[in-house]
Design a protein around this motif. Structure first.
Motif: not given
Length: 240
Positions: A190-193, A225-232
């Motif tokens: 189980l990670n957060v990336i 466009k730059n994106r930074f999107v946290p995922h579970l």
């Protein structure tokens, strides 16, 4: 009889204890296949799905610091077909804005690509461990578009165009999480990336060819466009 048991049983117990200790120690080198899926905490409005899918082949090494691993994999983030808002398109000099009633611009986005991961894993307690690392790649953004754009009642122009806008980058995406060892051959992660990538949006300047049948022109461009999107992220690992 007791003397015989003493000479046979004691060495046997020592052998069993030694074998048990060896079995408990992790292999110095191991291979693992990881199956991944994930969901964004808050997906930006870039017409990508919130979910991700992935597959990786991992090589692990036991070191004094813990288990170091390197993984070569593939990541896929799908998107849905959508209609772009032509009323926001830039307009060529002396041309009228695009009319939504006379126009259609259908598009579909997706994100995919080869990934490379480096990670460090250390035990917490019992069957639990933690890991942290970096992912590079998996960030080829692809946009398909098919359009027929005109001003009101097709009065002065009708631009028809189609194609693919694509951008490949190699951003670094950090991740961290916990691992639960189900058994000797499998585990759950189980990670957060924090997924880094760039979107590619084809921008057409409407009316830039002042006759019917106009299409791509030198005024058109691709907006990034730059994106930074946290995922579970949830993963299932199969060790060999």
């Amino acid at each position: 009889m007791s003397l015989l048991l003493k000479h046979v049983a004691v060495p046997a117990l020592l052998v069993l204890a030694s074998a048990s200790q060896l079995a408990a120690e992790p292999d110095p080198v191991d291979f693992q296949v990881n199956l991944r899926t994930g969901m964004a905490f808050n997906q930006p409005k870039d017409h990508l799905s919130g979910k991700t899918l992935g597959l990786g082949l991992e090589l692990g090494f036991q070191t004094p610091l813990g288990r170091l691993s390197a993984e070569l994999g593939y990541q896929y983030k799908p998107g849905d077909q959508y209609l772009a808002n032509v009323s926001t398109y830039p307009v060529a000099p002396k041309a009228a804005p695009a009319d939504p009633a006379s126009s259609v611009d259908s598009r579909k986005n997706k994100l995919e690509g080869i990934t490379f991961r480096l990670a460090l894993t250390r035990p917490i307690q019992g069957l639990w461990s933690w890991q942290a690392g970096l992912q590079v790649g998996g960030s080829t953004f692809r946009q398909e578009y098919l359009a027929d754009v005109a001003d009101k009642n097709w009065n002065t122009y009708e631009d028809t165009y189609n194609g693919v806008a694509r951008h490949t980058s190699f951003p670094v995406s950090p991740f961290a999480g916990v691992i639960f060892r189900v058994n000797e051959g499998s585990s759950l992660q189980l990670n957060v990336i924090g997924l880094n990538y760039k979107t590619a949006e084809y921008v057409h300047v409407v009316g830039s060819v002042a006759d019917y049948g106009g299409g791509h022109t030198s005024l058109d461009s691709v907006s990034l466009k730059n994106r930074f999107v946290p995922h579970l992220e949830l993963a299932y690992g199969i060790r060999f």
